[in-house]
Write an enzyme that holds these catalytic residues in place. Sequence first.
Site, PDB file in Angstrom:
ATOM      1  N   SER A 192     -50.893 -61.089 110.082  1.00  0.00           N
ATOM      2  CA  SER A 192     -49.778 -61.668 109.303  1.00  0.00           C
ATOM      3  C   SER A 192     -49.310 -62.962 109.963  1.00  0.00           C
ATOM      4  O   SER A 192     -48.851 -63.876 109.303  1.00  0.00           O
ATOM      5  CB  SER A 192     -48.595 -60.706 109.261  1.00  0.00           C
ATOM      6  OG  SER A 192     -49.046 -59.394 109.163  1.00  0.00           O
ATOM      7  N   PHE A 193     -49.370 -62.985 111.304  1.00  0.00           N
ATOM      8  CA  PHE A 193     -48.836 -64.182 111.994  1.00  0.00           C
ATOM      9  C   PHE A 193     -49.876 -64.795 112.918  1.00  0.00           C
ATOM     10  O   PHE A 193     -49.536 -65.513 113.843  1.00  0.00           O
ATOM     11  CB  PHE A 193     -47.607 -63.774 112.834  1.00  0.00           C
ATOM     12  CG  PHE A 193     -46.605 -63.004 112.038  1.00  0.00           C
ATOM     13  CD1 PHE A 193     -46.571 -61.622 112.102  1.00  0.00           C
ATOM     14  CD2 PHE A 193     -45.767 -63.659 111.144  1.00  0.00           C
ATOM     15  CE1 PHE A 193     -45.680 -60.902 111.327  1.00  0.00           C
ATOM     16  CE2 PHE A 193     -44.878 -62.932 110.371  1.00  0.00           C
ATOM     17  CZ  PHE A 193     -44.832 -61.546 110.462  1.00  0.00           C
TER      18      PHE A 193
ATOM     19  N   LYS B  75     -56.449 -64.855 120.143  1.00  0.00           N
ATOM     20  CA  LYS B  75     -55.473 -64.663 119.071  1.00  0.00           C
ATOM     21  C   LYS B  75     -54.479 -65.813 119.172  1.00  0.00           C
ATOM     22  O   LYS B  75     -53.837 -65.988 120.203  1.00  0.00           O
ATOM     23  CB  LYS B  75     -54.783 -63.320 119.269  1.00  0.00           C
ATOM     24  CG  LYS B  75     -53.679 -62.979 118.299  1.00  0.00           C
ATOM     25  CD  LYS B  75     -53.320 -61.499 118.454  1.00  0.00           C
ATOM     26  CE  LYS B  75     -52.139 -61.107 117.605  1.00  0.00           C
ATOM     27  NZ  LYS B  75     -51.936 -59.654 117.582  1.00  0.00           N
TER      28      LYS B  75
ATOM     29  N   GLU C  44     -64.329 -53.361 113.154  1.00  0.00           N
ATOM     30  CA  GLU C  44     -63.293 -52.344 112.906  1.00  0.00           C
ATOM     31  C   GLU C  44     -63.901 -51.000 112.503  1.00  0.00           C
ATOM     32  O   GLU C  44     -64.856 -50.948 111.728  1.00  0.00           O
ATOM     33  CB  GLU C  44     -62.374 -52.815 111.756  1.00  0.00           C
ATOM     34  CG  GLU C  44     -61.574 -54.055 112.046  1.00  0.00           C
ATOM     35  CD  GLU C  44     -60.704 -54.476 110.848  1.00  0.00           C
ATOM     36  OE1 GLU C  44     -60.040 -55.515 110.954  1.00  0.00           O
ATOM     37  OE2 GLU C  44     -60.692 -53.756 109.830  1.00  0.00           O
TER      38      GLU C  44
ATOM     39  N   ASP D 109     -48.388 -48.133 115.170  1.00  0.00           N
ATOM     40  CA  ASP D 109     -49.078 -48.672 113.986  1.00  0.00           C
ATOM     41  C   ASP D 109     -50.572 -48.362 114.059  1.00  0.00           C
ATOM     42  O   ASP D 109     -51.420 -49.192 113.729  1.00  0.00           O
ATOM     43  CB  ASP D 109     -48.846 -50.188 113.868  1.00  0.00           C
ATOM     44  CG  ASP D 109     -49.265 -50.712 112.500  1.00  0.00           C
ATOM     45  OD1 ASP D 109     -49.484 -51.943 112.366  1.00  0.00           O
ATOM     46  OD2 ASP D 109     -49.418 -49.892 111.563  1.00  0.00           O
TER      47      ASP D 109
ATOM     48  N   GLU E 181     -57.884 -49.906 110.956  1.00  0.00           N
ATOM     49  CA  GLU E 181     -58.019 -51.380 111.128  1.00  0.00           C
ATOM     50  C   GLU E 181     -57.697 -51.810 112.551  1.00  0.00           C
ATOM     51  O   GLU E 181     -58.120 -52.868 112.996  1.00  0.00           O
ATOM     52  CB  GLU E 181     -57.064 -52.136 110.200  1.00  0.00           C
ATOM     53  CG  GLU E 181     -57.302 -51.951 108.735  1.00  0.00           C
ATOM     54  CD  GLU E 181     -56.472 -50.803 108.150  1.00  0.00           C
ATOM     55  OE1 GLU E 181     -55.849 -50.994 107.108  1.00  0.00           O
ATOM     56  OE2 GLU E 181     -56.473 -49.706 108.754  1.00  0.00           O
TER      57      GLU E 181
END
Length: 321
Positions: free
Chosen positions: A46-47, A65, A122, A161, A165
């Site tokens: 997302s970011f 990342k 993944e 979380d 994935e």
Amino acid sequence: MDAVPGVHLRVGQLHSMMTPPPPSDEATRKRSASDFVFGKVIGEGSFSTVYLAKDIHTNKEFAIKVLEKRHMIREKKMEYVLREKKVLQILSGCPNYFVKLYCTFQDTERLYFVLTYAKNGELLSFLNKKGLWNIECTKYYATELVLALEELKFKEIVHRDLKPENILFDENWHILLIDFGSAKIVSSNEDKIENEDETKKRKNSFVGTAQYVSPELLKNTETGYASDLWALGCIIYQMVSGLHPFHAGSEYLIFQKILKLEYEFPENFDKTAKDLVEKLLVLNPDKRLGATDIKPYSSIRQHEFFSDIDWDNIGPPPKFI
Ligand SMILES: Nc1ncnc2c1ncn2[C@@H]1O[C@H](COP(=O)(O)OP(=O)(O)OP(=O)(O)O)[C@@H](O)[C@H]1O
Ligand SMILES: O=C(O)C[C@H](Cc1nc2cc(Cl)cc(Cl)c2[nH]1)c1ccc(Cl)cc1
């Protein structure tokens, strides 16, 4: 491999890429983007954008990342970044099951995490390929997941979380857990010291994935280690059946099913796996298998589903590719 798109190398940087500093500085010198040649994009969060990159001094491959500072500030996500950094630093002492954080650095526009490159992608992509996955694979990777959760409990971290994935495979087909931005560091009690509206903001802002969210997180009650045990139950169900236990046409309906524990097993679902999932998908976190283990997670290890596992030597991963 090209440089990071949008990162314009100045002559000085190009020069520094060609003439590495003397070896004595190598180990301690703060890295920068110019120490790496950036290649293809291997993932998007997302970011964040994750690149495959190579260290120009060692030729070693990493996953880097990259997060835009402007985006972090605008979306008020700094705490996630700093949480992920702190958790990865705590886990860097663990030899297995977690992506390793080699270093972080920044430039005027971006933040960079230099991470182990999980070469084999993944878990999710293999669960989606029909006929590729069997009960031996489920047993082996459920075992590695339990060992990873034991490490997290020992380090007093809740992932919060966990989902296919966020479970990647390294070059030897062992799991590497990623994405600790939503994690909770229990020991620091940081969640307890926040004031009321910060608690409300955190709980409302948590973006976990609908299918794996635990009931306690939905009810805004305390999330603890047992939230990861709930996710373990969901992931084992999915590894056996290829389906999510809680599925519906919208997130709201999924949440309703979770809160009512409304799910069922396909006809041919492995019997011992079914018993294990039923003992993990329990609404009351304290009643989940393993939740009250003095030695975590001995009661999960002793479950019949793992009866043929030698926990001290689980052997090589099954050949499923
Ligand atoms: N160390 C790694 N090696 C290989 N691929 C990776 C690695 N880390 C992340 N990825 C890939 O990049 C994708 C984005 O990862 P990242 O952790 O940046 O985003 P995210 O935090 O999962 O996204 P979100 O913010 O939505 O939770 C992952 O889904 C994964 O496919
Ligand atoms: O260099 C370091 O290690 C410390 C910095 C500290 C830091 N500088 C930041 C600037 C911004 Cl805009 C946001 C965050 Cl979260 C920031 N965190 C940093 C850099 C990169 C990463 Cl991934 C995390 C923290």
